[in-house]
Design a protein around this motif. Structure first.
Motif, PDB file in Angstrom:
ATOM      1  N   MET A 155       4.017   2.067  -4.738  1.00 54.94           N
ATOM      2  CA  MET A 155       4.516   3.200  -5.765  1.00 54.94           C
ATOM      3  C   MET A 155       5.976   3.501  -6.201  1.00 54.94           C
ATOM      4  O   MET A 155       6.769   3.816  -4.814  1.00 54.94           O
ATOM      5  N   SER A 169       6.133  11.968  -3.831  1.00 52.62           N
ATOM      6  CA  SER A 169       5.044  10.893  -4.456  1.00 52.62           C
ATOM      7  C   SER A 169       5.103  10.953  -5.891  1.00 52.62           C
ATOM      8  O   SER A 169       5.693  11.636  -6.627  1.00 52.62           O
ATOM      9  N   ARG A 224       1.687  10.589  -8.733  1.00 53.53           N
ATOM     10  CA  ARG A 224      -0.080  10.517  -9.053  1.00 53.53           C
ATOM     11  C   ARG A 224      -0.206   9.279 -10.100  1.00 53.53           C
ATOM     12  O   ARG A 224       0.605   8.853 -11.042  1.00 53.53           O
ATOM     13  N   SER A 275      -5.343   2.230  -4.799  1.00 49.07           N
ATOM     14  CA  SER A 275      -5.206   3.407  -5.426  1.00 49.07           C
ATOM     15  C   SER A 275      -5.418   3.998  -6.534  1.00 49.07           C
ATOM     16  O   SER A 275      -5.262   3.449  -7.122  1.00 49.07           O
ATOM     17  N   THR A 328      -5.063   9.117  -7.981  1.00 47.16           N
ATOM     18  CA  THR A 328      -4.537   9.695  -6.805  1.00 47.16           C
ATOM     19  C   THR A 328      -3.516  10.120  -6.136  1.00 47.16           C
ATOM     20  O   THR A 328      -2.169   9.670  -7.152  1.00 47.16           O
ATOM     21  N   ASP A 329      -2.889  10.750  -5.636  1.00 52.15           N
ATOM     22  CA  ASP A 329      -1.081  10.797  -5.520  1.00 52.15           C
ATOM     23  C   ASP A 329      -0.742  10.301  -4.087  1.00 52.15           C
ATOM     24  O   ASP A 329      -1.499  10.491  -3.452  1.00 52.15           O
ATOM     25  N   VAL A 330       0.097   9.986  -4.861  1.00 51.54           N
ATOM     26  CA  VAL A 330       0.493   8.494  -3.793  1.00 51.54           C
ATOM     27  C   VAL A 330       2.245   8.643  -2.883  1.00 51.54           C
ATOM     28  O   VAL A 330       2.352   9.067  -3.777  1.00 51.54           O
ATOM     29  N   GLU A 383       4.831   3.628  -0.014  1.00 52.57           N
ATOM     30  CA  GLU A 383       2.943   3.050  -0.339  1.00 52.57           C
ATOM     31  C   GLU A 383       2.960   2.124  -1.172  1.00 52.57           C
ATOM     32  O   GLU A 383       3.237   1.688  -2.415  1.00 52.57           O
ATOM     33  N   ILE A 389      -0.171   0.092  -3.424  1.00 50.54           N
ATOM     34  CA  ILE A 389      -0.614   0.515  -4.072  1.00 50.54           C
ATOM     35  C   ILE A 389      -1.867  -0.576  -4.564  1.00 50.54           C
ATOM     36  O   ILE A 389      -3.262  -0.380  -5.187  1.00 50.54           O
ATOM     37  N   SER A 393      -6.055  -3.323   4.244  1.00 48.39           N
ATOM     38  CA  SER A 393      -5.102  -1.755   3.758  1.00 48.39           C
ATOM     39  C   SER A 393      -4.401  -1.294   3.999  1.00 48.39           C
ATOM     40  O   SER A 393      -3.457  -2.502   4.511  1.00 48.39           O
ATOM     41  N   LYS A 432       1.136   2.271   5.085  1.00 49.24           N
ATOM     42  CA  LYS A 432       1.717   3.646   5.230  1.00 49.24           C
ATOM     43  C   LYS A 432       3.116   3.598   5.044  1.00 49.24           C
ATOM     44  O   LYS A 432       3.029   3.265   6.692  1.00 49.24           O
TER      45      LYS A 432
END
Lengths: 331, 332
Positions: free
Chosen positions: A7, A16, A18, A61, A65-67, A71, A73, A90, A93
């Motif tokens: 992101m 963050s 979206r 993501s 979604t709000d990331v 992060e 994605i 995954s 984070k």
């Protein structure tokens, strides 16, 4: 090679973003500069371009979604992955956890960074069917009679190095089991039965010797080789090995304790109530002989690299002919 | 008896000793007499041997190199001081077309016993025209020997051998190591060309370093030891002639090699040594031979950028570790 898509920070104070929409789907061909997605920050909505070319391998993501900034994605891979990215992968984070009101307070286990071991990047289409190994590993394998195909069967990643050869030490048989072929036959056992009694009475020879002789002669005829070692395994008693010279009379067949792999194995089940048995990979051509009523049941199993199909059939043919007319051997 | 002296003192001693021993040895170049070179390597020589034998030349490399070649053909043993290795480009004809070929083209009637003393090495903030390591250029020319001392001991021993050699020798000193101290015996000694020096014994990988990169390899072997990797470190000392036997013997033992040199990587010394290993120890290799040279860019003036262009102990250790672990260094 895999490239993480993170992101991006589109504004100075942005924490963050979206994801409004993905413009590419998993599996899509990506060129640098392609619009990947639309991201909304607290101030604006922007389109985000790809920084790497390749294929969109995974999206972590979903839209809406709000990331947090930084992060991972999605992942772009250099080659088409056909879904090879494990589901367990995954994204890494950032340290800050964004807690939604509904999220449970249990700490999630530390997620693994989605990177594949470097040894996995072999493109199988590019090896031209060859097994990739270091020159030293190949040389040592050749010197020690190892077939590197065994490592392929074990599913070990290529290229192989000297350290991979240790797998050969822990494998069960002396070499990797190859393809086995077999043939089965049932013959009238009366003549052989009588013959066995005859040589036992007249020459004090066990019937096992006749079996070893017949098998050896059939094998010698097919392959044209001279002295061979035949091991007779009766399961319940001690295994005996015989050396069978070419054109030997039965009395010339002697027991041997030469500690080498026999050329032939006979599994003698005639004293048992079952007529065939296979208890492991056949390392050499193996006759299994059992009795069923008045007939004798014979199975010949062989590694394909010891006998080909025609040789297998001819060897069996020679053996059952001798069982049916054992006196011919003496002539 | 051993004592510690600097690399420059070692060079100075070598020249002084040879000039005392042999009156045909002369020294010429820019600022060699009055100034004693920008690195102060030659201070005191003009006082002892006079301006007849320690000759300050004009700033005209092709000219004084030509003078030296002629002097060498006619009985002198000149030591030519090329202030920066980068100025080799100016003397290419005199060195490569004349000095290197005269013995051959005269049917062995003429010798050219001269030494070109110059230097290599970046990270001195001297920018692209004073920071190059050009030893591969001359190593490529048959008829020239090339020595790359890495310590004060080697600087003295190799230079004395070079001065006594009847053929042209180019010796490159690492300009960053002039103040580096090391043990040098007081007694006279020579170091034979073509004899590699084994600095560390190891079993897992051979690190072959030249000149400035020898200490880089030693430091890398310390880093590797922390990872449980035992690295052998080898310094060829001369790249022409090259101690191929020692290098191959080591690689046959370890099955892996990383070759490190401060010249540019492309078409460089690392490529030559790596190729010889791949060619002659192929069936003993368990990993591709790794080359680590200077980045193929003009040496940047910016310190931050300049430092990135030269192999570091961390980089050498990372590459070595990677091949020891059987990782793919390049896509198969």
């Amino acid at each position: 090679m895999m490239h993480d898509i993170i992101m991006p920070a589109l504004g100075m104070t942005q924490d963050s973003g979206r994801i409004i929409s993905w413009k590419k789907r998993v599996g899509d061909d990506i060129a640098i500069g392609d619009i990947l997605m639309e991201v909304e920050t607290d101030k604006t909505t922007m389109e985000v371009e790809a920084q790497h070319s390749g294929f969109l391998a995974k999206i972590f993501s979903d839209e809406g979604t709000d990331v947090p900034v930084g992060e991972v994605i999605a992942i772009i891979s250099d080659t088409e992955t056909d879904g090879e990215i494990p589901e367990s992968s995954s994204p890494s984070k950032p340290e800050k956890e964004i807690k939604s009101p509904t999220s449970p307070s249990v700490e999630a286990p530390e997620p693994e960074v989605p990177s594949l071991p470097k040894t996995h990047i072999i493109d199988k289409n590019n090896t031209h069917g060859k097994i990739l190994a270091s020159p030293k590993a190949k040389r040592l394998a050749r010197e020690r009679g190892f077939d590197l195909g065994y490592l392929v069967q074990l599913g070990l990643p290529q290229p192989y190095h000297v350290s991979d050869l240790k797998e050969f030490e822990s494998r069960p048989p002396a070499h990797a089991p190859g393809i086995e072929i077999y043939v089965r036959a049932e013959v009238d056992g009366t003549a052989f039965q009588n013959f066995g009694e005859l040589i036992n009475e007249r020459a004090d020879l066990p019937i096992k010797v006749a079996m070893a002789a017949f098998a050896a002669r059939s094998y010698q005829e097919v392959l044209g080789i001279r002295d061979i070692v035949v091991q007779v395994d009766t399961i319940s008693e001690t295994t005996i090995s015989y050396t069978v010279p070419e054109f030997a009379s039965l009395s010339k067949i002697v027991q041997t304790d030469e500690a080498r792999l026999p050329d032939l194995i006979i599994t003698d089940l005639t004293h048992l109530r079952f007529s065939s048995l296979k208890s492991g990979p056949a390392l050499v051509p193996t006759f299994t002989i059992g009795v069923k009523g008045d007939s004798i049941e014979v199975m010949l199993i062989s590694p394909q690299d010891s006998l080909d199909q025609l040789q297998l059939v001819n060897c069996m043919e020679g053996f059952i002919n001798r069982l049916e007319e054992p006196l011919m051997y003496l002539l | 008896m051993d004592r510690e002296i600097t690399h420059s003192q070692a060079v100075n001693e070598a020249i002084a000793e040879e000039m005392r021993r042999d009156s045909t040895v002369i020294l010429l170049g820019e600022d060699v007499a009055e100034a004693g070179t920008p690195f102060k390597v030659l201070s005191g020589l003009v006082e002892e041997f006079g301006t007849e034998r320690v000759i300050d030349t004009p700033i005209a490399e092709p000219g004084f190199m030509g003078i030296a070649v002629g002097a060498a053909m006619t009985g002198m043993r000149p030591i030519v001081d090329i202030m920066f290795g980068d100025f080799l480009f100016l003397i290419m004809d005199q060195l490569c077309n004349q000095a290197a070929k005269t013995h051959y083209m005269s049917g062995g009637k003429l010798n050219v016993p001269l030494v070109v003393r110059t230097n290599l090495g970046a990270t001195r903030r001297s920018a692209a025209q004073h920071s190059q390591s050009l030893h591969a250029l001359v190593a490529h020319i048959p008829g020239l020997k090339v020595a790359l001392p890495a310590t004060p001991y080697e600087a003295k021993g190799l230079l004395k051998t070079a001065i006594r050699d009847d053929n042209p020798v180019v010796i490159f000193e690492d300009k960053l190591s002039y103040q580096m101290k090391g043990n040098v015996p007081e007694e006279e000694y020579l170091i034979e060309f073509g004899q590699a020096n084994l600095l560390r014994e190891g079993n897992d990988v051979t690190l072959i370093g030249t000149s400035s990169m020898v200490q880089t390899c030693v430091a890398a072997s310390d880093l590797l030891a922390e990872e449980g990797i035992s690295a052998e470190v080898m310094d060829p000392r001369t790249i022409v002639p090259l101690d191929e036997r020692a290098i191959l013997e080591s690689v046959r033992k370890t099955s892996r090699a990383v070759v490190v040199d401060e010249g540019h990587q492309n078409y460089g010394i690392t490529a030559e040594i790596a190729a010889r290993i791949s060619e002659k120890a192929f069936y003993h290799l368990d990993a591709p031979v790794i080359r680590l040279g200077a980045m193929d860019v003009p040496v940047p003036f910016s310190p931050a950028l300049e430092d990135l262009t030269v192999p570091t102990p961390e980089l050498v250790a990372e590459k070595a570790l990677s091949i020891c672990r059987g990782e793919l260094v390049h896509d198969a």
